[in-house]
Write a protein that holds these residues in place. Sequence first.
Motif, short mmCIF file in Angstrom:
data_model
loop_
_atom_site.label_atom_id
_atom_site.label_comp_id
_atom_site.label_asym_id
_atom_site.label_seq_id
_atom_site.Cartn_x
_atom_site.Cartn_y
_atom_site.Cartn_z
N GLY A 158 25.31 -5.71 -20.56
CA GLY A 158 26.12 -4.51 -20.36
C GLY A 158 25.27 -3.32 -19.96
N LEU A 159 24.09 -3.25 -20.56
CA LEU A 159 23.21 -2.11 -20.24
C LEU A 159 22.72 -2.17 -18.79
CD1 LEU A 159 21.22 -1.95 -23.61
CD2 LEU A 159 23.02 -0.38 -22.83
N ALA A 160 22.79 -3.36 -18.18
CA ALA A 160 22.42 -3.47 -16.76
C ALA A 160 23.33 -2.57 -15.90
CB ALA A 160 22.51 -4.92 -16.29
N GLU A 161 24.62 -2.56 -16.21
CA GLU A 161 25.54 -1.71 -15.43
C GLU A 161 25.32 -0.23 -15.76
OE1 GLU A 161 27.51 -2.48 -12.90
OE2 GLU A 161 28.27 -4.51 -13.14
N MET A 162 25.00 0.03 -17.02
CA MET A 162 24.73 1.42 -17.39
C MET A 162 23.54 1.95 -16.59
SD MET A 162 23.73 3.05 -21.11
CE MET A 162 25.22 2.64 -21.99
N ALA A 186 18.52 7.28 -15.36
CA ALA A 186 17.83 5.98 -15.34
C ALA A 186 16.61 6.01 -16.27
CB ALA A 186 17.43 5.62 -13.91
N CYS A 187 15.85 7.10 -16.21
CA CYS A 187 14.68 7.24 -17.09
C CYS A 187 15.10 7.33 -18.55
CB CYS A 187 13.87 8.48 -16.70
SG CYS A 187 13.13 8.31 -15.07
N TRP A 188 16.19 8.06 -18.78
CA TRP A 188 16.72 8.17 -20.15
C TRP A 188 17.03 6.78 -20.71
CZ3 TRP A 188 21.02 6.50 -22.64
CH2 TRP A 188 21.26 7.03 -23.91
N CYS A 189 17.64 5.92 -19.89
CA CYS A 189 17.99 4.55 -20.34
C CYS A 189 16.72 3.81 -20.76
CB CYS A 189 18.68 3.76 -19.23
SG CYS A 189 20.35 4.33 -18.85
N GLN A 190 15.68 3.94 -19.93
CA GLN A 190 14.43 3.25 -20.26
C GLN A 190 13.82 3.80 -21.55
OE1 GLN A 190 11.47 3.43 -17.13
NE2 GLN A 190 10.37 1.66 -17.94
N GLU A 191 13.83 5.13 -21.67
CA GLU A 191 13.23 5.77 -22.85
C GLU A 191 14.00 5.45 -24.13
OE1 GLU A 191 13.10 9.86 -21.68
OE2 GLU A 191 11.65 9.39 -20.09
N HIS A 192 15.31 5.30 -24.00
CA HIS A 192 16.14 5.05 -25.18
C HIS A 192 16.55 3.59 -25.29
CE1 HIS A 192 16.25 9.38 -24.74
NE2 HIS A 192 16.55 9.45 -26.03
N ALA A 193 15.78 2.72 -24.62
CA ALA A 193 16.14 1.30 -24.62
C ALA A 193 16.26 0.75 -26.03
CB ALA A 193 15.10 0.51 -23.81
N ARG A 197 11.86 -3.12 -11.98
CA ARG A 197 11.63 -4.24 -12.89
C ARG A 197 11.37 -3.76 -14.32
NH1 ARG A 197 7.67 -7.32 -9.65
NH2 ARG A 197 8.76 -9.04 -8.62
N ALA A 198 10.53 -2.74 -14.44
CA ALA A 198 10.17 -2.25 -15.78
C ALA A 198 11.38 -1.70 -16.51
CB ALA A 198 9.08 -1.18 -15.65
N MET A 199 12.22 -0.97 -15.79
CA MET A 199 13.43 -0.44 -16.43
C MET A 199 14.33 -1.56 -16.92
SD MET A 199 14.40 2.73 -13.91
CE MET A 199 13.65 4.35 -14.19
N LEU A 200 14.52 -2.56 -16.07
CA LEU A 200 15.38 -3.69 -16.45
C LEU A 200 14.78 -4.46 -17.61
CD1 LEU A 200 16.29 -4.74 -12.81
CD2 LEU A 200 17.94 -3.93 -14.53
N GLN A 201 13.46 -4.65 -17.55
CA GLN A 201 12.81 -5.41 -18.62
C GLN A 201 12.86 -4.67 -19.96
OE1 GLN A 201 9.18 -6.33 -16.38
NE2 GLN A 201 9.60 -8.50 -16.70
#
Lengths: 363, 363
Positions: free
Chosen positions: B183-187, B199-206, B295-299
């Motif tokens: 689900g987070l992939a679509e976010m 996008a950066c926020w998503c990575q930081e708050h993964a 890739r890093a964001m998705l991972q």
Amino acid sequence: MGTLTVELGERSYPIYIGQGLLEKAGAYFEQRGLSKKSPHLIISDSNTAPLYLNKLTESLANAGYNTLTFVVEAGEKSKSLSVYEEVITAAIEGGLDRSSSITALGGGVVGDLAGFAAASYMRGIRFVQIPTTILAHDSSVGGKVGINHPLAKNMIGAFHQPELVLYDVDTLLTLPPREVSAGLAEMLKHGLIWDADFACWCQEHAQGLLALEPEALEYGLEKGCAVKAKVVSQDEKENGLRAILNLGHTIGHAIEAIAGYGTLLHGEAISIGMVGSAMLGVRLGADPSLVQETRAMLQSLRLPVVLPRELETDAIMSAMMHDKKFKEGSITFVVPLSIGQVEIRKDIPASLVREIVEQLKEV
Amino acid sequence: MGTLTVELGERSYPIYIGQGLLEKAGAYFEQRGLSKKSPHLIISDSNTAPLYLNKLTESLANAGYNTLTFVVEAGEKSKSLSVYEEVITAAIEGGLDRSSSITALGGGVVGDLAGFAAASYMRGIRFVQIPTTILAHDSSVGGKVGINHPLAKNMIGAFHQPELVLYDVDTLLTLPPREVSAGLAEMLKHGLIWDADFACWCQEHAQGLLALEPEALEYGLEKGCAVKAKVVSQDEKENGLRAILNLGHTIGHAIEAIAGYGTLLHGEAISIGMVGSAMLGVRLGADPSLVQETRAMLQSLRLPVVLPRELETDAIMSAMMHDKKFKEGSITFVVPLSIGQVEIRKDIPASLVREIVEQLKEV
């Protein structure tokens, strides 16, 4: 040749009515900007395809269009989910994309089926109507498309306006007499709901219409389509006015379903339904002559005006309860006030409708 | 609680995001003017129904609504014509009329299926989305509804906007970890196409997102829905801009179909697809770091970024040709220029896509 426009803003489209239009289909496709890069699917039925399909595909090929064809069995049974699935399979296998179109070459069944396929394939692609019956002058205008569910007619569908309607009256000359009459029922309906003069004209020119005289046909179809186009322009999605087009259909759909789709033709069923509506009108205050006038008009077009006794009233009432016109517990009826004038009533008690159904069985 | 509006003129509708909304569903139905005289159908799936269906029907019953429920098997297989037919049968047997509504309580499968039923039942009745997955924050906004054909996904469908979207984040707490990531992939996608900061926020708050922390979830879902709402408001029927929402979907849909629907989750498939899009972006001129950043964001969200070797390139290419994004002979791709910025390209040669598919198999 007559040209009408259905005015719907961005979704406006032309209706062409005349002779020899099938041969010019390619030019009309070009005029409407249909893509020559994408394939176009033509749906027809087993009665119509042998007569007119080649003429259409040749005209399109000559104009540079790449077409595929899919022929369904003639008759209401093709308005099923399983035939719909076959059409979608043909569309996918034929590589139809978002710039493709689906064309209906045939009567109301083909139009409704092909139209719903066009409405739902890839969430909607363009749609062309080439009606080959008189009845379809009604169904091909206005964008109502759909298929049947075993429990009730037209339960699955959409509003999807065509790109254009090409009405070649030459294709009507091969219609069997019973279908001619059934088609004229919808033509007369347009007079009964909107235009008393046109209703009288239909009765006066019944012989010419039944004999498929081109002038009578062109005039009658153009008038009928014009009423339909005007009503649809004012109320595309049937939130109000458009319901007047359902004159005779509440009872008509129910008896069509009970008799078994195709036993009574749609036009025959609504002919009986329109007599029922006139009876209801009289019960609600219209002049008692309305029933006899309505009957005489329908009979001039060789249409049935009596409900076959073997159709059970209980079954008809139950079918009506499943109809789309049954909303929030009361039955909606289009009730004539006089020839050419109707009103929409949402408060008709089921008991009164039952009496009318019984009365319709009396010769 | 957050409230957003999807601005679509007459068809505008609110999205509510917050905790404890299911208990208040009756009040929201009232607020949107849904009829208390007509029955309302709730579609849910075998995973979701045991957890939340009672809570919903109780809330509606307390507000005076008459509801029916229909539970389908969880999973993509329920987006079939045969399950669709069962839903329509339930609607008819339940007496749904034109004032009724159909509610989707579940993830994207239930939303798409129930939405297409609502779009096509009696040519369209009202539709309520109550998403219970993170993935559905995407699919529940924007009105795209539909079902699958054995030959390709989402081939049958409509644009049918909901009356309202009720997003109760409490329902997300029971999601299995793999679905959370998917689900987070679509976010993240909403950040990648529109908003680099998000996008950066998503990575930081993964970590917080993966742990389903309510504040992180509410913020992320609201941001994601807001991007979607903005795009849909500008281009409801995907004539242009809206296509950017398909980032990663051209390859994603194809690999999802080839793997067998449900083997790879939708979000997992588009995760791999988004890596492919980044590779394509670099081939077309973007900074080479784009692939590694994506890739890093998705991972960080524990998503797959490599295409399983056993999925054959030929089969993937062939599936792509059947996709809706294949128009007039060339493949349409959403190509990233940088994080947060994309362009729509309609001229991507199949040979280049094939190279990308091969490249995606390299770890």
